[in-house]
Design a protein around this motif. Sequence first.
Motif, PDB file in Angstrom:
ATOM      1  N   ASP A   9       2.312   3.459   9.055  1.00 24.50           N
ATOM      2  CA  ASP A   9       2.202   4.862   8.653  1.00 24.50           C
ATOM      3  C   ASP A   9       1.471   4.878   7.325  1.00 24.50           C
ATOM      4  O   ASP A   9       2.091   4.775   6.257  1.00 24.50           O
ATOM      5  CB  ASP A   9       3.571   5.533   8.540  1.00 24.50           C
ATOM      6  N   ASP A  10       0.158   4.971   7.382  1.00 25.56           N
ATOM      7  CA  ASP A  10      -0.671   4.889   6.180  1.00 25.56           C
ATOM      8  C   ASP A  10      -0.519   6.161   5.354  1.00 25.56           C
ATOM      9  O   ASP A  10      -1.051   7.211   5.714  1.00 25.56           O
ATOM     10  CB  ASP A  10      -2.144   4.691   6.552  1.00 25.56           C
ATOM     11  N   TRP A  11       0.157   6.043   4.224  1.00 20.67           N
ATOM     12  CA  TRP A  11       0.396   7.201   3.375  1.00 20.67           C
ATOM     13  C   TRP A  11      -0.677   7.375   2.311  1.00 20.67           C
ATOM     14  O   TRP A  11      -0.697   8.382   1.605  1.00 20.67           O
ATOM     15  CB  TRP A  11       1.764   7.071   2.693  1.00 20.67           C
ATOM     16  N   GLY A  12      -1.554   6.396   2.145  1.00 19.68           N
ATOM     17  CA  GLY A  12      -2.543   6.482   1.093  1.00 19.68           C
ATOM     18  C   GLY A  12      -3.960   6.302   1.602  1.00 19.68           C
ATOM     19  O   GLY A  12      -4.197   5.748   2.673  1.00 19.68           O
ATOM     20  N   HIS A  13      -4.911   6.770   0.794  1.00 17.55           N
ATOM     21  CA  HIS A  13      -6.325   6.502   1.058  1.00 17.55           C
ATOM     22  C   HIS A  13      -6.873   5.698  -0.129  1.00 17.55           C
ATOM     23  O   HIS A  13      -6.100   5.078  -0.869  1.00 17.55           O
ATOM     24  CB  HIS A  13      -7.098   7.804   1.283  1.00 17.55           C
ATOM     25  N   GLN A  14      -8.152   5.703  -0.342  1.00 19.13           N
ATOM     26  CA  GLN A  14      -8.762   4.833  -1.334  1.00 19.13           C
ATOM     27  C   GLN A  14      -8.344   5.151  -2.771  1.00 19.13           C
ATOM     28  O   GLN A  14      -8.241   4.259  -3.612  1.00 19.13           O
ATOM     29  CB  GLN A  14     -10.294   4.914  -1.226  1.00 19.13           C
ATOM     30  N   HIS A  69       4.439  -0.396   6.927  1.00 23.21           N
ATOM     31  CA  HIS A  69       3.041  -0.746   6.683  1.00 23.21           C
ATOM     32  C   HIS A  69       2.313   0.509   6.240  1.00 23.21           C
ATOM     33  O   HIS A  69       2.227   1.486   6.978  1.00 23.21           O
ATOM     34  CB  HIS A  69       2.379  -1.304   7.943  1.00 23.21           C
ATOM     35  N   SER A  70       1.787   0.475   5.023  1.00 22.21           N
ATOM     36  CA  SER A  70       0.997   1.601   4.539  1.00 22.21           C
ATOM     37  C   SER A  70      -0.206   1.077   3.782  1.00 22.21           C
ATOM     38  O   SER A  70      -0.070   0.485   2.708  1.00 22.21           O
ATOM     39  CB  SER A  70       1.823   2.499   3.613  1.00 22.21           C
ATOM     40  N   CYS A  71      -1.375   1.290   4.340  1.00 23.43           N
ATOM     41  CA  CYS A  71      -2.601   0.995   3.609  1.00 23.43           C
ATOM     42  C   CYS A  71      -2.835   2.093   2.573  1.00 23.43           C
ATOM     43  O   CYS A  71      -2.196   3.133   2.596  1.00 23.43           O
ATOM     44  CB  CYS A  71      -3.797   0.918   4.566  1.00 23.43           C
ATOM     45  N   GLY A  72      -3.788   1.837   1.681  1.00 24.89           N
ATOM     46  CA  GLY A  72      -4.177   2.841   0.702  1.00 24.89           C
ATOM     47  C   GLY A  72      -3.378   2.774  -0.591  1.00 24.89           C
ATOM     48  O   GLY A  72      -2.443   1.986  -0.744  1.00 24.89           O
ATOM     49  N   ASP A 112      12.723  -1.613   3.628  1.00 25.27           N
ATOM     50  CA  ASP A 112      13.095  -2.921   3.084  1.00 25.27           C
ATOM     51  C   ASP A 112      11.900  -3.660   2.499  1.00 25.27           C
ATOM     52  O   ASP A 112      12.055  -4.465   1.580  1.00 25.27           O
ATOM     53  CB  ASP A 112      13.732  -3.784   4.175  1.00 25.27           C
ATOM     54  N   LEU A 113      10.698  -3.407   3.041  1.00 24.77           N
ATOM     55  CA  LEU A 113       9.535  -4.195   2.657  1.00 24.77           C
ATOM     56  C   LEU A 113       8.270  -3.358   2.766  1.00 24.77           C
ATOM     57  O   LEU A 113       8.097  -2.593   3.713  1.00 24.77           O
ATOM     58  CB  LEU A 113       9.419  -5.424   3.569  1.00 24.77           C
ATOM     59  N   TRP A 114       7.390  -3.525   1.775  1.00 22.08           N
ATOM     60  CA  TRP A 114       6.053  -2.947   1.821  1.00 22.08           C
ATOM     61  C   TRP A 114       5.059  -3.982   1.309  1.00 22.08           C
ATOM     62  O   TRP A 114       5.308  -4.647   0.306  1.00 22.08           O
ATOM     63  CB  TRP A 114       5.954  -1.670   0.970  1.00 22.08           C
ATOM     64  N   PHE A 115       3.929  -4.109   2.027  1.00 14.55           N
ATOM     65  CA  PHE A 115       2.828  -4.956   1.574  1.00 14.55           C
ATOM     66  C   PHE A 115       1.749  -4.033   1.031  1.00 14.55           C
ATOM     67  O   PHE A 115       0.924  -3.521   1.776  1.00 14.55           O
ATOM     68  CB  PHE A 115       2.315  -5.812   2.731  1.00 14.55           C
ATOM     69  N   PRO A 116       1.730  -3.786  -0.300  1.00 16.21           N
ATOM     70  CA  PRO A 116       0.712  -2.910  -0.873  1.00 16.21           C
ATOM     71  C   PRO A 116      -0.624  -3.631  -1.015  1.00 16.21           C
ATOM     72  O   PRO A 116      -0.655  -4.815  -1.342  1.00 16.21           O
ATOM     73  CB  PRO A 116       1.288  -2.550  -2.245  1.00 16.21           C
ATOM     74  N   GLN A 117      -1.704  -2.913  -0.764  1.00 20.25           N
ATOM     75  CA  GLN A 117      -3.017  -3.508  -0.984  1.00 20.25           C
ATOM     76  C   GLN A 117      -3.189  -3.797  -2.478  1.00 20.25           C
ATOM     77  O   GLN A 117      -3.167  -2.881  -3.303  1.00 20.25           O
ATOM     78  CB  GLN A 117      -4.110  -2.546  -0.509  1.00 20.25           C
TER      79      GLN A 117
END
Length: 384
Positions: free
Chosen positions: A232-237, A272-275, A290-295
């Motif tokens: 669920d991508d909550w962010g953009h660039q 999972h959230s890109c951005g 519990d876990l997030w892999f931030p770019q």
Amino acid sequence: MSRAKYDPVKEHEVIGVYPGIKGFSIGFAQGGVPESPRFYRPIETRENFKMLFRGETPYWIPECGWILCDVQEFRPRQHPDNLANHQLLDGGEEVDFKQIGNVITGWFDLEYQWESLSGGATVRPGLIKVPDITKWEDYITMPDLDAMDWKAIAKDNTVFLGTDKVNQLGIQFGFWERLMNIMGVAEAAIALIDEDQKDGVHRFFDRLADLYSDYIRRICACCPIDSVFMHDDWGHQTGPFFSLAVCREMIVPYMKRVIDVCHDLGLVFEHHSCGKAEALVPAMIEEGDDLWFPQPTLNDVDGMLEKYNGASIAFAVVNPVLTSEMSEEEVRKLAREWVDKYKGKRALLTQNIYFPEKSDPTKYPIFKDEVYAYSRMAYQDADQ
């Protein structure tokens, strides 16, 4: 009872192999994922992973990711969204996507167009399934989970899910992504804040929460699952798609319902959230992530580890750039420095996929080997 001391010989012995993945063939995994060695470990890899999320000191710093790590990502081909995204991480045979074509229909009868450069699929341009979210029931119906072949899912994945790795069920589209898929990005963003449309969004998300919860329960009833991974991508660039206040009002209650189901089943939940989404971490914590892999190129990962040190959320942290000019000892030295920096924190190792041209990914196995050994020694007296 104290844990066994690190054995530098025994814990690097190969005692078997992990199965390859024939159906997964995108980007960094062209031609599928090969078998990989299984090393002796003093406890099961999945148990070490779970210790971190129980608030205990693990035996070593866990490694997360999609492939070739402590996690066995599981995306059965019986789910049409996985097929549409060329993400068949299961025990089935290789699929000839060239023969199938690049347009595949997923849930909600949405046609997804595969795009090889980004390694993903999006709804075909111009295809708006729901022009009015207040009347979404007139345009779409919920997928029929009874129509899925649950016996085949169980039978096909006995070996694939039969290792000591963390079996992680992947769900391709979360609440925000699903809303974008049926409406379009701009229209979905407006619907989250338009008072005339909010009720329709709430009704849709309410039914989605039931769908995802039911899907997770059914998978767990036929397969051994340890974790759930939801896209669920909550962010953009440059920032989030929506404010923290909007997220708390419109998305958090429904994500929390799904995550509560996961926790009731003893599952770790990875969002999972890109951005650039670090401004929304408070919402992630409130819903129970519990876990997030931030770019790392967009978010201050070290800053978040410090800021949310007392919270339940953990963060995946990439390895530093490893160049072809580095000697093995130089790589191992970097690994020890990495462990010294992140040991004792709610951090997991994950392979840096944001490789500059000068980076050499073949150095990563050396790095992860030293992270295991050095963190194993750092944590070996934790129970005393």
